[in-house]
Design a protein around this motif. Structure first.
Motif, PDB file in Angstrom:
ATOM      1  N   ARG A   6      -1.421   4.680   4.602  1.00 25.35           N
ATOM      2  CA  ARG A   6      -2.664   3.959   4.307  1.00 25.35           C
ATOM      3  C   ARG A   6      -3.009   2.905   5.355  1.00 25.35           C
ATOM      4  NH1 ARG A   6      -1.774   7.614   0.774  1.00 25.35           N
ATOM      5  NH2 ARG A   6      -3.069   7.694  -1.081  1.00 25.35           N
ATOM      6  N   ILE A  32      -6.365   9.882   5.292  1.00 22.20           N
ATOM      7  CA  ILE A  32      -4.970   9.966   4.863  1.00 22.20           C
ATOM      8  C   ILE A  32      -4.282  11.152   5.539  1.00 22.20           C
ATOM      9  CG2 ILE A  32      -3.429  10.335   2.893  1.00 22.20           C
ATOM     10  CD1 ILE A  32      -5.639   8.877   1.191  1.00 22.20           C
ATOM     11  N   SER A  62      -3.491  -2.630   1.747  1.00 23.81           N
ATOM     12  CA  SER A  62      -4.281  -1.665   2.491  1.00 23.81           C
ATOM     13  C   SER A  62      -4.586  -0.494   1.565  1.00 23.81           C
ATOM     14  CB  SER A  62      -3.503  -1.193   3.717  1.00 23.81           C
ATOM     15  OG  SER A  62      -4.260  -0.260   4.439  1.00 23.81           O
ATOM     16  N   ILE A  63      -5.857  -0.339   1.238  1.00 21.53           N
ATOM     17  CA  ILE A  63      -6.284   0.722   0.327  1.00 21.53           C
ATOM     18  C   ILE A  63      -7.121   1.719   1.110  1.00 21.53           C
ATOM     19  CG2 ILE A  63      -7.629   1.277  -1.739  1.00 21.53           C
ATOM     20  CD1 ILE A  63      -7.119  -1.633  -2.661  1.00 21.53           C
ATOM     21  N   CYS A  64      -6.745   2.958   1.003  1.00 19.76           N
ATOM     22  CA  CYS A  64      -7.526   4.031   1.622  1.00 19.76           C
ATOM     23  C   CYS A  64      -7.492   5.219   0.671  1.00 19.76           C
ATOM     24  CB  CYS A  64      -6.951   4.427   2.982  1.00 19.76           C
ATOM     25  SG  CYS A  64      -7.840   5.802   3.736  1.00 19.76           S
ATOM     26  N   ASP A  65      -8.661   5.640   0.230  1.00 22.45           N
ATOM     27  CA  ASP A  65      -8.720   6.806  -0.647  1.00 22.45           C
ATOM     28  C   ASP A  65      -9.552   7.930  -0.037  1.00 22.45           C
ATOM     29  OD1 ASP A  65     -11.189   5.661  -0.943  1.00 22.45           O
ATOM     30  OD2 ASP A  65     -10.989   5.242  -3.067  1.00 22.45           O
ATOM     31  N   GLY A  68       0.810  -1.206   0.000  1.00 19.23           N
ATOM     32  CA  GLY A  68       0.000   0.000   0.000  1.00 19.23           C
ATOM     33  C   GLY A  68       0.844   1.255   0.000  1.00 19.23           C
TER      34      GLY A  68
END
Length: 174
Positions: free
Chosen positions: A42, A161, A153-156, A38
């Protein structure tokens, strides 16, 4: 949580079985690499610590190998790295980052030979080349029966963030 639920349904309906995928990893001498994937900030290190706590609670020998710690250890307590250090176009820094990741991976293999069971490789690991290198290094290590799981681990969500970055700036030695 919506994406996680959808992923679980997909895995269940596809006939995916973790036991089938792990195969030989059920033997007493099996080792497991959990490679975090990631972008920065994130939640990879947060997840790595939670996974370690759970697996340790289940009675396994678990250790986290964080590439950033190797960088800080080797470079000393420099107050802060400039943003260009993490720029993919900065070839010198990219080679350094690869060196620190390699050091962490090699230490994990050494730790496996001393009885470790689950090593969590905490680094960005976002390039295909890096992930292929992890697989290659583990497969070439004939001393240990090593399985590999990649967890991305994806965080948008911009607010999350930014909060993670603020926390890192406030609490990190970097």
């Amino acid at each position: 949580s919506h994406n996680l639920s959808a992923s679980r349904r997909e895995l269940s309906s596809s006939g995916f079985s973790i036991q089938e995928q792990l195969g030989d990893l059920t033997s007493e001498d099996a080792k497991l690499v959990i490679a975090m994937v990631g972008l920065p900030a994130r939640g990879k290190s947060f997840l790595a610590r939670k996974i370690k706590a759970y697996l340790t609670w289940r009675g396994l020998e678990v250790q986290v190998f964080n590439a950033g710690r190797y960088r800080r250890k080797c470079k000393g307590e420099e107050p802060s790295f400039k943003a260009d250090y993490f720029d993919s176009k900065n070839e010198r820094a990219a080679k350094e980052r690869e060196m620190y990741a390699h050091m962490a991976l090699q230490d994990m293999l050494l730790w496996f030979s001393k009885g470790g069971e689950v090593g969590i490789f905490d680094a960005t690991n976002t390039t295909r080349a890096r992930r292929e290198k992890i697989v290659q290094v583990c497969r070439e290590n004939k001393e240990n029966n090593i399985g590999i799981i990649f967890i991305e681990s994806i965080c948008d969500e911009e607010q999350v963030i930014l909060q993670n970055i603020r926390s890192k700036v406030k609490n990190s030695p970097d």
